[in-house]
Design an enzyme around this catalytic site. Structure first.
Site, PDB file in Angstrom:
ATOM      1  N   HIS A 164       0.278  -1.032   0.256  1.00 34.18           N
ATOM      2  CA  HIS A 164      -0.068   0.176  -0.037  1.00 34.18           C
ATOM      3  C   HIS A 164       1.373   1.151   0.214  1.00 34.18           C
ATOM      4  O   HIS A 164       0.416   2.058  -0.536  1.00 34.18           O
ATOM      5  CB  HIS A 164      -1.052   0.462   1.014  1.00 34.18           C
ATOM      6  CG  HIS A 164      -2.847  -0.467   1.174  1.00 34.18           C
ATOM      7  ND1 HIS A 164      -2.526  -1.897   1.022  1.00 34.18           N
ATOM      8  CD2 HIS A 164      -3.251  -0.944   0.120  1.00 34.18           C
ATOM      9  CE1 HIS A 164      -2.935  -2.970   0.733  1.00 34.18           C
ATOM     10  NE2 HIS A 164      -4.185  -2.220   0.570  1.00 34.18           N
ATOM     11  N   ARG A 180     -10.516   3.662  -0.304  1.00 31.60           N
ATOM     12  CA  ARG A 180     -10.423   2.558   0.499  1.00 31.60           C
ATOM     13  C   ARG A 180     -10.634   3.585   2.382  1.00 31.60           C
ATOM     14  O   ARG A 180      -9.292   4.280   2.095  1.00 31.60           O
ATOM     15  CB  ARG A 180      -8.719   3.010   0.662  1.00 31.60           C
ATOM     16  CG  ARG A 180      -7.968   2.277  -0.890  1.00 31.60           C
ATOM     17  CD  ARG A 180      -7.116   1.649  -0.762  1.00 31.60           C
ATOM     18  NE  ARG A 180      -6.671   0.608  -1.713  1.00 31.60           N
ATOM     19  CZ  ARG A 180      -6.152   1.281  -2.987  1.00 31.60           C
ATOM     20  NH1 ARG A 180      -5.812   1.702  -3.794  1.00 31.60           N
ATOM     21  NH2 ARG A 180      -6.134  -0.024  -3.972  1.00 31.60           N
ATOM     22  N   ARG A 212     -16.007   1.648  -0.296  1.00 32.39           N
ATOM     23  CA  ARG A 212     -15.207   0.304   0.564  1.00 32.39           C
ATOM     24  C   ARG A 212     -15.608   0.282   2.297  1.00 32.39           C
ATOM     25  O   ARG A 212     -15.101   1.293   2.607  1.00 32.39           O
ATOM     26  CB  ARG A 212     -14.384  -0.169   0.047  1.00 32.39           C
ATOM     27  CG  ARG A 212     -14.063  -1.592   0.382  1.00 32.39           C
ATOM     28  CD  ARG A 212     -12.757  -2.338  -0.453  1.00 32.39           C
ATOM     29  NE  ARG A 212     -11.141  -1.177   0.307  1.00 32.39           N
ATOM     30  CZ  ARG A 212     -10.163  -1.911  -0.234  1.00 32.39           C
ATOM     31  NH1 ARG A 212      -9.978  -2.478  -1.131  1.00 32.39           N
ATOM     32  NH2 ARG A 212      -9.036  -1.580  -0.190  1.00 32.39           N
ATOM     33  N   GLU A 272     -10.727 -10.601  -4.590  1.00 32.61           N
ATOM     34  CA  GLU A 272      -9.705 -11.180  -4.412  1.00 32.61           C
ATOM     35  C   GLU A 272      -9.217 -12.408  -4.029  1.00 32.61           C
ATOM     36  O   GLU A 272      -7.800 -12.541  -4.281  1.00 32.61           O
ATOM     37  CB  GLU A 272      -9.788  -9.816  -3.021  1.00 32.61           C
ATOM     38  CG  GLU A 272      -9.917  -8.654  -3.423  1.00 32.61           C
ATOM     39  CD  GLU A 272      -9.838  -8.111  -2.406  1.00 32.61           C
ATOM     40  OE1 GLU A 272      -9.199  -6.432  -2.436  1.00 32.61           O
ATOM     41  OE2 GLU A 272     -10.243  -7.595  -1.158  1.00 32.61           O
ATOM     42  N   ASN A 290      -4.498  -6.364  -6.907  1.00 36.46           N
ATOM     43  CA  ASN A 290      -3.422  -6.276  -5.923  1.00 36.46           C
ATOM     44  C   ASN A 290      -3.118  -8.045  -5.040  1.00 36.46           C
ATOM     45  O   ASN A 290      -2.481  -8.308  -5.154  1.00 36.46           O
ATOM     46  CB  ASN A 290      -3.438  -4.947  -5.041  1.00 36.46           C
ATOM     47  CG  ASN A 290      -3.641  -4.050  -6.099  1.00 36.46           C
ATOM     48  OD1 ASN A 290      -3.265  -4.264  -7.176  1.00 36.46           O
ATOM     49  ND2 ASN A 290      -4.244  -2.617  -5.409  1.00 36.46           N
ATOM     50  N   ASP A 291      -4.638  -7.979  -4.330  1.00 34.89           N
ATOM     51  CA  ASP A 291      -4.822  -9.150  -4.033  1.00 34.89           C
ATOM     52  C   ASP A 291      -4.589 -10.616  -4.203  1.00 34.89           C
ATOM     53  O   ASP A 291      -4.290 -11.716  -4.189  1.00 34.89           O
ATOM     54  CB  ASP A 291      -5.786  -8.955  -2.747  1.00 34.89           C
ATOM     55  CG  ASP A 291      -5.347  -7.818  -1.687  1.00 34.89           C
ATOM     56  OD1 ASP A 291      -4.385  -8.419  -0.787  1.00 34.89           O
ATOM     57  OD2 ASP A 291      -6.100  -7.586  -0.946  1.00 34.89           O
ATOM     58  N   ARG A 319       2.695  -9.446  -1.431  1.00 33.60           N
ATOM     59  CA  ARG A 319       2.328  -8.501  -2.104  1.00 33.60           C
ATOM     60  C   ARG A 319       3.224  -7.167  -1.655  1.00 33.60           C
ATOM     61  O   ARG A 319       3.807  -6.322  -2.764  1.00 33.60           O
ATOM     62  CB  ARG A 319       0.988  -7.342  -2.212  1.00 33.60           C
ATOM     63  CG  ARG A 319       0.686  -7.009  -1.579  1.00 33.60           C
ATOM     64  CD  ARG A 319      -0.702  -7.053  -1.523  1.00 33.60           C
ATOM     65  NE  ARG A 319      -1.063  -5.900  -1.785  1.00 33.60           N
ATOM     66  CZ  ARG A 319      -1.980  -5.327  -1.844  1.00 33.60           C
ATOM     67  NH1 ARG A 319      -2.992  -6.405  -1.725  1.00 33.60           N
ATOM     68  NH2 ARG A 319      -2.618  -3.697  -2.281  1.00 33.60           N
ATOM     69  N   CYS A 343     -10.569  -2.645  -9.469  1.00 32.78           N
ATOM     70  CA  CYS A 343      -9.698  -2.513  -9.452  1.00 32.78           C
ATOM     71  C   CYS A 343      -8.123  -1.932  -8.488  1.00 32.78           C
ATOM     72  O   CYS A 343      -7.946  -1.205  -8.364  1.00 32.78           O
ATOM     73  CB  CYS A 343     -10.496  -1.476  -8.540  1.00 32.78           C
ATOM     74  SG  CYS A 343     -11.085  -2.750  -6.604  1.00 32.78           S
TER      75      CYS A 343
HETATM   76  C1  PEP Z   1      -6.695  -4.659  -4.221  1.00 31.97           C
HETATM   77  O1  PEP Z   1      -6.171  -5.856  -3.671  1.00 31.97           O
HETATM   78  O2  PEP Z   1      -6.817  -5.094  -6.344  1.00 31.97           O
HETATM   79  C2  PEP Z   1      -7.437  -3.546  -4.306  1.00 31.97           C
HETATM   80  C3  PEP Z   1      -7.680  -2.930  -4.932  1.00 31.97           C
HETATM   81  O3  PEP Z   1      -7.637  -3.261  -2.508  1.00 31.97           O
HETATM   82  P1  PEP Z   1      -6.377  -3.388  -1.351  1.00 31.97           P
HETATM   83  O4  PEP Z   1      -5.174  -2.768  -3.060  1.00 31.97           O
HETATM   84  O5  PEP Z   1      -6.519  -1.683  -0.429  1.00 31.97           O
HETATM   85  O6  PEP Z   1      -6.199  -4.053  -1.274  1.00 31.97           O
HETATM   86 MG    MG Z   2      -6.983  -5.369  -1.414  1.00 29.18          MG
END
Ligand code: PEP
Ligand code: MG
Length: 587
Positions: free
Chosen positions: A191, A298, A334, A433, A456-457, A467, A504
């Site tokens: 993040h 977020r 979210r 995710e 991302n997850d 990650r 996203c």
């Molecule tokens: C993701 O996991 O792709 C996502 C958009 O959420 P975050 O990056 O906040 O975990």
């Molecule tokens: Mg995520």
């Protein structure tokens, strides 16, 4: 000139002076002092030695009294080192003859000593390097006496170098003075990386050890495209990067000039490009880039970097600001996704061995119902202010989703009883995710109004790659065919059920993936505002038939390298082709 390699997480070029924070957050100081100040600086150094000697003596006595002389002797060894006339002489010579600041002279001299120890074969002797580093730290603490908060009191433009920066520290970097940042730790999907991109700050993470080579005031170049940090660049290199920064600026201005044009492919397929935000203040950038809405807010950032949990009113105020500013455009809020690398004050659970697999996100909310309730009430209250949807993160079981919805329904009843207005038909969505959810997508889509794919997850859970860990960053790969198949399975299930799907994750901010994602059936993306112009441009250059062909080809491939090489080439081809066509038309 020295070049270091890291992971490029936010594009752009920064050229400037280094502001270095060591592992404990102490600033590693600027190099030089004025000639007139030398005597004062020597005094300052001598006082710091006296103070540290006194502290070490006290430590020695206390420890000897409590644990015995042999333990106290550890500090005697440090004292001996600190008072070594040769060491002191070396530092003083640096200050006197080279006009080094005492902090810089201390750092430089003691780090050289530490390196000599580190390189010794004898393990016991090599360990003495820690004692040397400790002396350096104590002296710096004495000389500087201040820690990380200096970051929030910057007075001139700098490039921040740190061992690690948390997402909230990154978010609080002063955009007026921070030109870019570099951290030794961190991975491509962490993040901290995401926040850097949101701030549109050139950033590189995961460089590994670099701090011992750089001092405050050194000139640095951060090459956020290629993941390079260049220390003490020569004039030619600086000029090359200045030109690169200038042409990037021109390119971005060109993309930005398309902002009033719709996000539509060459064949007329309409798309939706929304923005991801972490803070209400980012709405300005979303409007500037003509985001179609907020596809991912977020909200956990409301909890980070504050002393107290936000109240219902704090939530409501933040949501109100965003919804009002978006002026009728959709806003997807979210619910909090705390945990793992997003830890607030007092939330860190040191016993969690695998925080990304632990009590994070919706799991944490369902275990802390009062906390969850505060947020859900605020979202419902905000739902009457505009086009608001609510989304649950990191769902991994149907029960979890049902439990969250049931709890929401309870809160609706409460609000009704209290006579507080809210939108009973507020749309409820979930993040996709977790691979288990992808496999069960046909069931999940029957229970939600929309889905949003969080790659991302999804990448980290599909590929078993943390990650935010630089050591496995090479394995964190959006192009992995398994990830592409997961997206396809998800989108197919959503289309079959007529449920809108957005992507996203950061993946959709990278234009090399645009045609592929369209070919997989996606028509909606949510990305950092800064990435909107380029992705919109990529959408406007392509054509759905061609996207479908690209997707078909990619689905036949068996490794990520092949996929990304192919997509890179396709994207380059798309841009050149059109530039040529444009040339033909205007010629
Ligand atoms: C993701 O996991 O792709 C996502 C958009 O959420 P975050 O990056 O906040 O975990
Ligand atoms: Mg995520």
């Amino acid at each position: 000139m020295q070049t270091f390699r890291g992971i490029a997480v936010s594009p752009g070029v920064a050229i400037g002076e280094a502001f270095v924070l060591d592992q404990e957050g102490f600033r590693i100081p600027n190099r030089f002092v004025d000639r007139d100040a030398v005597e004062d600086e020597l005094d300052r150094f001598r006082h710091s030695v006296e103070a540290v000697s006194a502290a070490l003596n006290r430590n020695r006595q206390e420890v000897a009294e409590q644990l015995g002389e042999q333990y106290g002797a550890i500090f005697s060894a440090q004292l001996q080192m600190l008072c070594d006339p040769q060491l002191q002489n070396e530092i003083e010579t640096h200050i006197r003859s080279r006009h080094y600041s005492p902090e810089y002279a201390v750092s430089r001299t003691l780090r050289r000593y530490a390196k000599v120890f580190q390189n010794l074969e004898n393990k016991y002797m090599a360990e003495r390097a820690h004692d040397v580093v400790d002396i350096e730290r104590r002296l710096l603490q004495e000389l500087l006496g201040r820690q990380r908060e200096e970051l929030s009191h910057l007075k001139s433009p700098v490039i921040v170098l740190a061992h690690n920066l948390t997402p909230s520290e990154t978010a609080n970097l002063d955009r007026n003075f921070v030109l870019g940042f570099v951290s030794e730790l961190g991975g491509p999907g962490g993040h901290t990386a995401i926040v850097a991109e949101a701030l549109e700050l050139p950033a590189i993470v995961g460089t590994g050890p670099i701090l011992s080579d750089v001092s405050g005031g050194d000139t640095l170049i951060v090459d956020g495209e290629n993941g390079l940090v260049i220390l003490d660049p020569d004039e030619e290199t600086i000029q090359k990067y200045r030109q690169q920064a200038a042409s990037r600026k021109t390119q971005r201005a060109e993309w930005q000039s398309l902002r009033e044009l719709p996000a539509v492919t060459l064949d007329g397929t309409e798309l939706e490009i929304k923005a991801n935000i972490e803070f209400p203040r980012e709405v300005e950038a979303c409007l500037d880039r003509r985001a179609a809405g907020i596809g991912l807010y977020r909200t956990e950032f409301l909890y980070l970097g504050t002393e107290e949990d936000p109240t219902e009113e704090d939530h409501l105020n933040a949501y109100t600001d965003v919804i009002k500013a978006m002026d009728g455009r959709p806003v997807v809020i979210r619910t909090l996704d705390l945990g793992a690398d997003k830890m607030g004050r007092g939330q860190s659970n040191q016993d969690e061995k695998n925080p990304f697999l632990g009590l994070r996100s919706i799991r944490l909310s369902l275990r802390n119902l009062p906390l969850f309730r505060t947020q859900l009430r605020a979202i419902l209250r905000a739902s009457v202010l505009g086009d608001v949807s609510l989304m649950f993160p990191l769902i991994s079981t149907i029960q979890e989703l049902r439990q969250a919805k049931l709890y929401l329904a309870d809160i609706m009843e409460d609000l009704e009883e209290e006579g507080i207005p809210f939108d009973r038909d507020v749309k409820i969505g979930m993040m996709v995710e977790v691979p288990a959810v992808v496999l069960m997508m046909d069931r999940f889509v029957k229970e939600v109004d929309f889905i949003s794919i969080g790659t991302n997850d999804l990448i980290q859970y599909s590929l078993a790659v943390d990650r935010s860990n630089r050591d496995v960053a090479n394995l964190y790969d959006a192009s992995h065919p398994a990830v592409i198949r997961m997206i396809k399975m998800t989108v197919d299930a959503a289309i079959k059920e007529g449920v809108p799907a957005t992507l996203c994750g950061q993946m959709s901010a990278n234009p090399i993936y645009t045609s592929l994602l369209l070919g997989l059936g996606l028509r909606s993306f949510s990305i950092p505002p800064g990435a909107i112009p380029e992705v919109k441009n990529a959408c406007r250059l392509t054509e759905i038939g061609h996207c479908n062909e690209i997707a078909m080809k990619v689905l036949e491939m068996d490794n990520g390298q092949q996929v990304s090489d192919f997509l890179r080439l396709e994207y380059a081809r798309l841009r050149n082709l059109t530039e040529q066509e444009e040339g033909n038309v205007s010629g």
